[in-house]
Design a protein around this motif. Structure first.
Motif, PDB file in Angstrom:
ATOM      1  N   UNK A 178       0.700  -1.144  -0.045  1.00 23.93           N
ATOM      2  CA  UNK A 178      -0.059  -0.016  -0.050  1.00 23.93           C
ATOM      3  C   UNK A 178       0.897   1.275  -0.082  1.00 23.93           C
ATOM      4  N   UNK A 179       1.957   1.180   0.284  1.00 26.93           N
ATOM      5  CA  UNK A 179       3.022   2.307   0.395  1.00 26.93           C
ATOM      6  C   UNK A 179       3.836   2.519  -0.739  1.00 26.93           C
ATOM      7  N   UNK A 180       4.213   1.433  -1.671  1.00 25.44           N
ATOM      8  CA  UNK A 180       5.229   1.820  -2.788  1.00 25.44           C
ATOM      9  C   UNK A 180       4.280   2.293  -3.825  1.00 25.44           C
ATOM     10  N   UNK A 181       4.946   3.350  -4.272  1.00 26.65           N
ATOM     11  CA  UNK A 181       4.335   4.131  -5.389  1.00 26.65           C
ATOM     12  C   UNK A 181       4.771   3.870  -6.742  1.00 26.65           C
ATOM     13  N   UNK A 182       6.273   3.624  -6.523  1.00 25.19           N
ATOM     14  CA  UNK A 182       6.902   3.077  -7.639  1.00 25.19           C
ATOM     15  C   UNK A 182       8.099   2.450  -7.629  1.00 25.19           C
ATOM     16  N   UNK A 183       8.894   1.967  -8.475  1.00 27.63           N
ATOM     17  CA  UNK A 183       9.953   1.106  -8.245  1.00 27.63           C
ATOM     18  C   UNK A 183      10.968   0.882  -9.574  1.00 27.63           C
ATOM     19  N   UNK A 196       6.921   3.882 -12.884  1.00 26.96           N
ATOM     20  CA  UNK A 196       6.889   5.346 -12.546  1.00 26.96           C
ATOM     21  C   UNK A 196       6.085   5.615 -11.469  1.00 26.96           C
ATOM     22  N   UNK A 197       6.205   6.739 -10.737  1.00 30.77           N
ATOM     23  CA  UNK A 197       5.546   7.138  -9.589  1.00 30.77           C
ATOM     24  C   UNK A 197       4.140   8.203 -10.045  1.00 30.77           C
ATOM     25  N   UNK A 198       2.895   7.483  -9.839  1.00 35.76           N
ATOM     26  CA  UNK A 198       1.591   8.116 -10.047  1.00 35.76           C
ATOM     27  C   UNK A 198       0.872   7.684  -9.101  1.00 35.76           C
ATOM     28  N   UNK A 199      -0.189   8.722  -8.377  1.00 37.49           N
ATOM     29  CA  UNK A 199      -0.996   8.495  -7.701  1.00 37.49           C
ATOM     30  C   UNK A 199      -1.999   7.126  -7.939  1.00 37.49           C
ATOM     31  N   UNK A 200      -2.562   6.968  -9.084  1.00 39.24           N
ATOM     32  CA  UNK A 200      -3.008   6.072  -9.396  1.00 39.24           C
ATOM     33  C   UNK A 200      -3.333   5.726 -11.066  1.00 39.24           C
ATOM     34  N   UNK A 201      -3.282   4.547 -11.354  1.00 38.09           N
ATOM     35  CA  UNK A 201      -3.558   4.560 -12.937  1.00 38.09           C
ATOM     36  C   UNK A 201      -4.290   3.255 -13.338  1.00 38.09           C
ATOM     37  N   UNK A 203      -4.039   1.731 -16.436  1.00 37.44           N
ATOM     38  CA  UNK A 203      -3.162   1.437 -17.699  1.00 37.44           C
ATOM     39  C   UNK A 203      -2.841  -0.097 -17.681  1.00 37.44           C
ATOM     40  N   UNK A 204      -3.937  -1.009 -17.526  1.00 34.10           N
ATOM     41  CA  UNK A 204      -3.707  -2.228 -17.592  1.00 34.10           C
ATOM     42  C   UNK A 204      -3.231  -2.848 -16.125  1.00 34.10           C
ATOM     43  N   UNK A 205      -2.831  -3.993 -15.946  1.00 34.95           N
ATOM     44  CA  UNK A 205      -2.499  -4.803 -14.407  1.00 34.95           C
ATOM     45  C   UNK A 205      -1.554  -3.770 -13.801  1.00 34.95           C
ATOM     46  N   UNK A 206      -1.754  -3.881 -12.597  1.00 39.34           N
ATOM     47  CA  UNK A 206      -0.661  -2.967 -11.782  1.00 39.34           C
ATOM     48  C   UNK A 206       0.472  -3.729 -11.609  1.00 39.34           C
ATOM     49  N   UNK A 207       1.462  -3.691 -12.342  1.00 36.18           N
ATOM     50  CA  UNK A 207       2.614  -4.227 -12.695  1.00 36.18           C
ATOM     51  C   UNK A 207       3.842  -4.013 -11.413  1.00 36.18           C
ATOM     52  N   UNK A 208       3.353  -3.119 -10.490  1.00 42.16           N
ATOM     53  CA  UNK A 208       4.017  -2.865  -9.269  1.00 42.16           C
ATOM     54  C   UNK A 208       4.321  -4.428  -8.633  1.00 42.16           C
ATOM     55  N   UNK A 209       2.868  -5.094  -8.707  1.00 39.78           N
ATOM     56  CA  UNK A 209       2.961  -6.358  -7.830  1.00 39.78           C
ATOM     57  C   UNK A 209       3.916  -7.354  -8.543  1.00 39.78           C
ATOM     58  N   UNK A 210       4.185  -7.359  -9.425  1.00 36.49           N
ATOM     59  CA  UNK A 210       5.158  -8.329  -9.987  1.00 36.49           C
ATOM     60  C   UNK A 210       6.473  -8.540  -9.369  1.00 36.49           C
ATOM     61  N   UNK A 211       6.722  -6.976  -8.809  1.00 40.47           N
ATOM     62  CA  UNK A 211       8.111  -7.104  -8.007  1.00 40.47           C
ATOM     63  C   UNK A 211       7.844  -7.006  -6.546  1.00 40.47           C
ATOM     64  N   UNK A 212       6.834  -6.586  -5.925  1.00 38.96           N
ATOM     65  CA  UNK A 212       6.595  -6.319  -4.488  1.00 38.96           C
ATOM     66  C   UNK A 212       6.196  -7.899  -4.078  1.00 38.96           C
ATOM     67  N   UNK A 213       6.780  -8.490  -3.246  1.00 37.37           N
ATOM     68  CA  UNK A 213       6.779  -9.776  -2.804  1.00 37.37           C
ATOM     69  C   UNK A 213       7.432 -10.875  -3.876  1.00 37.37           C
TER      70      UNK A 213
END
Length: 492
Positions: A178-183, A196-201, A203-213
Motif C-alpha cells: 500500500x506504500x510503494x508508489x513506484x520502483x 513510474x510514480x503516479x497516484x493511481x492509474x 493502464x492495465x494490470x498493476x505491474x508494481x505487484x510483479x516486483x512487490x513480494x
C-alpha cells in the motif's frame, strides 16, 4: 539440493565478479560464505556453528543499478544461481543458498536517500537504505513512512519490498504494497525496468505487484519510492484491555474495524502469548492493545469508538502508561538478536512463529483448531514451554493470526528444525489452508512453505509458473523460493 548448472568453477565466478565490481566489493571469506548460506530460519543450527551447505561462491556488493545489471547479465549467461538480499532479516529460508556456488547479491551498499518530496508526499530510496535510518531522518521533518516491522532497526528497503513486508501500524497505514508508489528493478538477464510514480492509474494490470513480494525469484529491486504521512505523536492515544474470552476479543476488533475505524495498532493476545509481554498485568486473560493516532480529531474519534466498543465489565481497562511502555519496546535490534543467540547457546530453549491470515468468520475456528491439533497430535508437545497466538493486522474482511511456540530442545542441534520447527509450522499452515485462509500473511514463502504454494494459489498457480518461465527462463533467480525446486531428475 540441485547441483550448479554452470560450467564455471567457484574460483572463476569470484574472479569474474572482481573484474566486474572490484576486489573491495566481493567477499569470499569462508566464514562469511557459511553465514550467507542460511537465514534466520536456521538460527539455532547457525548459532551452534552448523552449516551444511551448499555454500555460495561469493558475496557481491554492488553500489549501483548498473553494477547489479552487470552481475545478473554475467550470472544469467553462465547459469550461475543468484540469491538477492538486503537487510538479512528473512525468517523463511528465502536467503538460503540451495545451489552450490551461487552468488549472494547484497544491495546493502546502495544506501542513498535520493529524494524527499514533501509536496507530493513521497520519498525515493535505494534498496539498501535502512528503514530505521530513513524513519529517523523523516521524523525530524515531521514525517513518517508509517512502516514499523519488528525488524525495523535492521531491515532495508529492497528486502522490505521484495518480501511484501508489513509493519505494526498496518491497520492504519497498510502493508508495504500500500506504500510503494513506484520502483526500479533488474531482471535476470540484466534488463533494468522502472515503474513510474503516479497516484493511481488504470493502464492495465498493476505491474508494481510483479516486483512487490517477488522474494528475489523474479527481480532484484534497486530503488523504491514510498508514500509519506504526517508524523503526529502528540495525538497518540493508548488503550489496553483484559478479556476472558479470545472470541469476544476478536468480535470487538471486528466491530471496530468494520465500522470504519483504523487504529494504527490493533492487537489481541491469547493468555499464553500475553504472558510474554504483560506478565505483570495480564492476570491469565487475553490482552487487547489499541493505539489511535493521526490528526487530533481523527485520533479522538477513534479513541471514543474504542471506549464504546470495549466496555466494562467484559473488558477491563489497563493503565495507559503500561501500554505506552510496551509500545516503546516493540522492535528487535542487533542487541536483542545477540541476546537471543546467547540464550540459545546457554539454555537449549527456542521460540519461533508462523503467521497466517483468515476471514473474520473463521478466526476462532482457526485459533481453536491449531491449538488443539498441536496439543493433541504433535509428538513433542511435552517439550513445548509456550503455545499461543495473537492477531496483529486487521482488515475490513479479516485478520491475521500469529502463532507463537517455544520449546525445550531435546535432540541434537542439527535435528531441531526437523523435529520441532517444520512439524509445528506445517500444522499451522495446513489448518489455515483447510479453513480457506492464506498460508502466510507477511513473512513470505521463502523455501520452507513451497510445499503448499500450489494449494495456496489453486488454479492461479499456473500464473506464477508462467511468470517465472517468462522473466527468469534460465532459472537463476533465488532457486527454490516461492516455487519448489524441481524434483530430482526433472529439468530445472
Amino acid at each position: 539440493m540441485p547441483a550448479s548448472r554452470s560450467a564455471l568453477s567457484r574460483d572463476q565466478i569470484a574472479e569474474r565478479l572482481v573484474q566486474l565490481l572490484g576486489a573491495d566489493q566481493v567477499d569470499t571469506d569462508d566464514a562469511a560464505l557459511r553465514e550467507a548460506s542460511v537465514d534466520r530460519f536456521k538460527k539455532y543450527t547457525a548459532v551452534h556453528g552448523i552449516f551444511d551447505g551448499p555454500f555460495p561462491a561469493a558475496i557481491a556488493y554492488p553500489r549501483s543499478t548498473e553494477e547489479v545489471a552487470a552481475v545478473l547479465r554475467f550470472a544469467d549467461a553462465n547459469l550461475v544461481a543468484v540469491v538477492p538480499r538486503t537487510g538479512r532479516t528473512a525468517t523463511e529460508g528465502g536467503l538460503e543458498t540451495v545451489v552450490a556456488d551461487s552468488i549472494v547479491l547484497d544491495g546493502s551498499r546502495m544506501d542513498a536517500v535520493l529524494d524527499v518530496n514533501e509536496t507530493d508526499m513521497m520519498v525515493t530510496v535505494q534498496c539498501g537504505v535502512p528503514l530505521q535510518r530513513l524513519e529517523d531522518e523523516l521524523r525530524e521533518r515531521g514525517l513518517t513512512t508509517g512502516h514499523s516491522p519488528q525488524s525495523k532497526p535492521l531491515a532495508q528497503y529492497g528486502g522490505l519490498t521484495a518480501t511484501r513486508s508489513i509493519g505494526q501500524f498496518s491497520t492504519l497505514y497498510g502493508g508495504i504494497e500500500d506504500m510503494v508508489v513506484g520502483l526500479e528493478a533488474v531482471l535476470a538477464d540484466g534488463t533494468v525496468t522502472r515503474i513510474k510514480n503516479v497516484p493511481r492509474r488504470a493502464a492495465g494490470p498493476d505491474i508494481r505487484h510483479l516486483a512487490i513480494g517477488n522474494e528475489g525469484a523474479l527481480f532484484f529491486i534497486t530503488e523504491v519510492t514510498i508514500k509519506l504521512f504526517r508524523f503526529q505523536p502528540e495525538n497518540y492515544r493508548f488503550f489496553g484491555f483484559l478479556v476472558d474470552d479470545f472470541a469476544a476479543g476478536v468480535d470487538a476488533l471486528r466491530e471496530l474495524i468494520t465500522q470504519g475505524y483504523r487504529p494504527s495498532i490493533c492487537r489481541l493476545y491469547s493468555p499464553e502469548d500475553a504472558r510474554q509481554h504483560f506478565a505483570d498485568v495480564y492476570d491469565g486473560r487475553n490482552v487487547v492493545v489499541l493505539v489511535a493516532e493521526g490528526p487530533q480529531r481523527i485520533a479522538d474519534a477513534t479513541a471514543e469508538a474504542i471506549e464504546e466498543l470495549f466496555p466494562e465489565p467484559v473488558f477491563t481497562r489497563l493503565d495507559e502508561q503500561r501500554i505506552r511502555s510496551w509500545f516503546d519496546n516493540l522492535n528487535w535490534g542487533q542487541d536483542k538478536i545477540d541476546a537471543e543467540k546467547r540464550q540459545m547457546l546457554e539454555t537449549r530453549h527456542l521460540g519461533y512463529t508462523t503467521e497466517v491470515s483468515v476471514d473474520w468468520s473463521r478466526v476462532n475456528a482457526l485459533y481453536t483448531a491449531v491449538m488443539e491439533r498441536i496439543r493433541t497430535t504433535f509428538d513433542r508437545a511435552g517439550d513445548l514451554t509456550m503455545l499461543g497466538a495473537h492477531s496483529s493486522h486487521s482488515y475490513q474482511t479479516g485478520t491475521n493470526l500469529y502463532f507463537v511456540y517455544d520449546y525445550e530442545i531435546r535432540c541434537e542441534p542439527r535435528e531441531e528444525i526437523e523435529v520441532y520447527h517444520k512439524p509445528l509450522n506445517a500444522i499451522i499452515v495446513e489448518e489455515a489452508l483447510r479453513l480457506g485462509g492464506s498460508m502466510v500473511h507477511h513473512h513470505g514463502i521463502g523455501k520452507y512453505r513451497t510445499d503448499w504454494t500450489a494449494e495456496e494459489h489453486g488454479s492461479a498457480y499456473e500464473l506464477l509458473v508462467r511468470l517465472k518461465a517468462a522473466l527468469d527462463p534460465n532459472g537463476i533467480m533465488n532457486p527454490g523460493t516461492i516455487l519448489p525446486l524441481p524434483a530430482e531428475g526433472a529439468p530445472a
